[in-house]
Design a protein around this motif. Structure first.
Motif, PDB file in Angstrom:
ATOM      1  N   MET A   1    -122.254 -15.234-103.542  1.00 38.67           N
ATOM      2  CA  MET A   1    -121.796 -15.315-102.158  1.00 38.67           C
ATOM      3  C   MET A   1    -121.678 -13.908-101.567  1.00 38.67           C
ATOM      4  SD  MET A   1    -121.558 -18.473-101.409  1.00 38.67           S
ATOM      5  CE  MET A   1    -120.603 -18.365 -99.907  1.00 38.67           C
ATOM      6  N   VAL A   2    -122.821 -13.308-101.277  1.00 36.01           N
ATOM      7  CA  VAL A   2    -122.801 -11.969-100.700  1.00 36.01           C
ATOM      8  C   VAL A   2    -122.435 -12.012 -99.218  1.00 36.01           C
ATOM      9  CG1 VAL A   2    -124.397 -10.950-102.357  1.00 36.01           C
ATOM     10  CG2 VAL A   2    -125.303 -12.053-100.323  1.00 36.01           C
ATOM     11  N   TYR A   3    -122.701 -13.134 -98.572  1.00 36.24           N
ATOM     12  CA  TYR A   3    -122.281 -13.337 -97.182  1.00 36.24           C
ATOM     13  C   TYR A   3    -121.192 -14.392 -97.163  1.00 36.24           C
ATOM     14  CZ  TYR A   3    -126.245 -10.540 -95.665  1.00 36.24           C
ATOM     15  OH  TYR A   3    -127.128  -9.509 -95.463  1.00 36.24           O
ATOM     16  N   GLU A   4    -120.045 -14.033 -96.557  1.00 28.82           N
ATOM     17  CA  GLU A   4    -118.843 -14.857 -96.680  1.00 28.82           C
ATOM     18  C   GLU A   4    -118.498 -15.635 -95.422  1.00 28.82           C
ATOM     19  OE1 GLU A   4    -116.253 -11.717 -99.277  1.00 28.82           O
ATOM     20  OE2 GLU A   4    -116.959 -11.086 -97.289  1.00 28.82           O
ATOM     21  N   SER A   5    -119.377 -15.638 -94.426  1.00 28.38           N
ATOM     22  CA  SER A   5    -119.060 -16.357 -93.197  1.00 28.38           C
ATOM     23  C   SER A   5    -118.921 -17.847 -93.483  1.00 28.38           C
ATOM     24  CB  SER A   5    -120.155 -16.135 -92.145  1.00 28.38           C
ATOM     25  OG  SER A   5    -121.387 -16.661 -92.593  1.00 28.38           O
ATOM     26  N   ALA A   6    -118.185 -18.537 -92.627  1.00 28.87           N
ATOM     27  CA  ALA A   6    -117.903 -19.955 -92.869  1.00 28.87           C
ATOM     28  C   ALA A   6    -119.188 -20.775 -92.910  1.00 28.87           C
ATOM     29  CB  ALA A   6    -116.966 -20.481 -91.776  1.00 28.87           C
ATOM     30  N   GLY A   7    -120.126 -20.491 -92.001  1.00 31.81           N
ATOM     31  CA  GLY A   7    -121.374 -21.242 -91.975  1.00 31.81           C
ATOM     32  C   GLY A   7    -122.199 -21.029 -93.227  1.00 31.81           C
ATOM     33  N   ALA A   8    -122.291 -19.769 -93.679  1.00 33.15           N
ATOM     34  CA  ALA A   8    -123.062 -19.474 -94.885  1.00 33.15           C
ATOM     35  C   ALA A   8    -122.423 -20.115 -96.107  1.00 33.15           C
ATOM     36  CB  ALA A   8    -123.170 -17.964 -95.076  1.00 33.15           C
ATOM     37  N   THR A   9    -121.102 -20.138 -96.146  1.00 35.84           N
ATOM     38  CA  THR A   9    -120.401 -20.737 -97.280  1.00 35.84           C
ATOM     39  C   THR A   9    -120.639 -22.237 -97.337  1.00 35.84           C
ATOM     40  OG1 THR A   9    -118.682 -19.032 -97.164  1.00 35.84           O
ATOM     41  CG2 THR A   9    -118.150 -21.056 -98.363  1.00 35.84           C
ATOM     42  N   ARG A  10    -120.520 -22.903 -96.187  1.00 41.67           N
ATOM     43  CA  ARG A  10    -120.738 -24.360 -96.161  1.00 41.67           C
ATOM     44  C   ARG A  10    -122.170 -24.706 -96.536  1.00 41.67           C
ATOM     45  NH1 ARG A  10    -117.678 -24.028 -91.343  1.00 41.67           N
ATOM     46  NH2 ARG A  10    -119.616 -24.134 -90.142  1.00 41.67           N
ATOM     47  N   ALA A  11    -123.123 -23.966 -95.991  1.00 43.85           N
ATOM     48  CA  ALA A  11    -124.533 -24.252 -96.273  1.00 43.85           C
ATOM     49  C   ALA A  11    -124.857 -24.015 -97.740  1.00 43.85           C
ATOM     50  CB  ALA A  11    -125.424 -23.381 -95.386  1.00 43.85           C
ATOM     51  N   SER A  12    -124.270 -22.969 -98.331  1.00 40.97           N
ATOM     52  CA  SER A  12    -124.517 -22.675 -99.741  1.00 40.97           C
ATOM     53  C   SER A  12    -123.926 -23.750-100.636  1.00 40.97           C
ATOM     54  CB  SER A  12    -123.925 -21.313-100.103  1.00 40.97           C
ATOM     55  OG  SER A  12    -124.512 -20.280 -99.341  1.00 40.97           O
ATOM     56  N   GLN A  13    -122.805 -24.315-100.228  1.00 39.77           N
ATOM     57  CA  GLN A  13    -122.171 -25.370-101.020  1.00 39.77           C
ATOM     58  C   GLN A  13    -122.968 -26.673-100.952  1.00 39.77           C
ATOM     59  OE1 GLN A  13    -118.269 -25.395 -99.283  1.00 39.77           O
ATOM     60  NE2 GLN A  13    -117.486 -23.773-100.635  1.00 39.77           N
ATOM     61  N   ARG A  14    -123.591 -26.929 -99.808  1.00 36.71           N
ATOM     62  CA  ARG A  14    -124.391 -28.146 -99.669  1.00 36.71           C
ATOM     63  C   ARG A  14    -125.633 -28.095-100.556  1.00 36.71           C
ATOM     64  NH1 ARG A  14    -123.251 -27.687 -94.044  1.00 36.71           N
ATOM     65  NH2 ARG A  14    -125.345 -26.837 -93.697  1.00 36.71           N
ATOM     66  N   ARG A  15    -126.226 -26.908-100.647  1.00 34.55           N
ATOM     67  CA  ARG A  15    -127.441 -26.761-101.461  1.00 34.55           C
ATOM     68  C   ARG A  15    -127.359 -25.426-102.177  1.00 34.55           C
ATOM     69  NH1 ARG A  15    -133.165 -27.184 -98.489  1.00 34.55           N
ATOM     70  NH2 ARG A  15    -132.385 -29.294 -98.140  1.00 34.55           N
ATOM     71  N   ASP A  16    -127.043 -25.472-103.464  1.00 31.02           N
ATOM     72  CA  ASP A  16    -126.814 -24.233-104.196  1.00 31.02           C
ATOM     73  C   ASP A  16    -128.032 -23.733-104.967  1.00 31.02           C
ATOM     74  OD1 ASP A  16    -126.899 -26.186-106.096  1.00 31.02           O
ATOM     75  OD2 ASP A  16    -124.998 -25.683-107.064  1.00 31.02           O
ATOM     76  N   SER A  17    -129.139 -24.483-104.950  1.00 31.54           N
ATOM     77  CA  SER A  17    -130.334 -24.052-105.670  1.00 31.54           C
ATOM     78  C   SER A  17    -131.075 -22.975-104.871  1.00 31.54           C
ATOM     79  CB  SER A  17    -131.266 -25.240-105.913  1.00 31.54           C
ATOM     80  OG  SER A  17    -131.681 -25.793-104.676  1.00 31.54           O
ATOM     81  N   PRO A  18    -131.863 -22.126-105.538  1.00 34.75           N
ATOM     82  CA  PRO A  18    -132.634 -21.096-104.810  1.00 34.75           C
ATOM     83  C   PRO A  18    -133.616 -21.736-103.846  1.00 34.75           C
ATOM     84  CG  PRO A  18    -132.568 -20.619-107.166  1.00 34.75           C
ATOM     85  CD  PRO A  18    -132.007 -22.005-106.988  1.00 34.75           C
ATOM     86  N   PRO A  19    -133.973 -21.049-102.754  1.00 35.37           N
ATOM     87  CA  PRO A  19    -134.921 -21.607-101.794  1.00 35.37           C
ATOM     88  C   PRO A  19    -136.322 -21.688-102.368  1.00 35.37           C
ATOM     89  CG  PRO A  19    -134.400 -19.334-101.240  1.00 35.37           C
ATOM     90  CD  PRO A  19    -133.489 -19.719-102.353  1.00 35.37           C
TER      91      PRO A  19
END
Length: 202
Positions: free
Chosen positions: A18-36
């Motif tokens: 989690m290098v970017y801690e903004s709320a949107g980035a956190t929620r999106a990362s939690q929804r899909r945690d696999s690499p792009p």
């Protein structure tokens, strides 16, 4: 680094941190945690790719460009002690990182924006360089404008940073003080600094 304006959650997923801690980035990362990308979990990573990923973590997390990272590396190499620790501790003492970790802001990009706009003073002098390296005894405070104080009080009220032994924060007086130099246990980024040092030494 040049200001990154792309999808931050994509970087979090690519680097698995989690290098970017903004709320949107956190929620999106939690929804899909696999690499792009297609079939991300079946990929094999070379030693070069692993080292490059670790270097990218440092650049994105602390907001460094390649030339700036190389300058820090040169300074860390010439200093006594472990080069990897020297490099990361220098990044930890950046003004934007300290503003973030003290609790003035929720993210480092927010801290950089406030610093560039001249919101903060170090030892009574306005500093607008996010990469300013702080030392033990330095004091960071907001400028005396009431609208700025109200803005940051609102951020601080909704922010609960982890207490640090080397940094004190007065939320009422809106002032942070560097009590001592941070140590290796105070490094906030989970990264293999030794791999990065080997990569930069090539």
């Amino acid at each position: 680094m040049a200001r990154y304006t792309g999808p931050k959650a994509r970087i979090n997923r690519r680097l698995s941190t989690m290098v970017y801690e903004s709320a949107g980035a956190t929620r999106a990362s939690q929804r899909r945690d696999s690499p792009p990308g297609m079939h991300p979990r079946g990929r094999r990573t070379s030693n070069y790719g692993t080292a490059l990923t670790e270097k990218q973590k440092i650049k994105h997390y602390y907001g460094l460009g390649e030339r700036q990272l190389r300058r820090y590396f040169a300074a860390a190499t010439s200093a006594k002690g472990n080069t990897a620790q020297n490099l990361l501790l220098m990044c930890e003492r950046r003004l934007d990182n300290v503003v973030r970790r003290a609790g003035f802001t929720k993210t480092r990009p927010q801290a950089r924006q406030g610093i560039v706009h001249g919101h903060f003073r170090v030892n009574g002098v306005k500093v607008n360089k996010p990469g300013y390296i702080l030392r033990a005894g330095d004091e960071i405070e907001l400028r005396g404008r009431e609208n700025l104080k109200n803005l940051y009080r609102g951020v601080i009220a909704n922010n609960s940073p982890q207490p640090l032994d080397w940094l004190s924060f007065d939320s009422e007086g809106l002032k942070a003080t560097i009590l001592s130099a941070p140590t290796a246990t105070d490094i906030s980024l989970p990264v293999d600094g030794n791999i990065v040092v080997e990569f930069l030494s090539r």
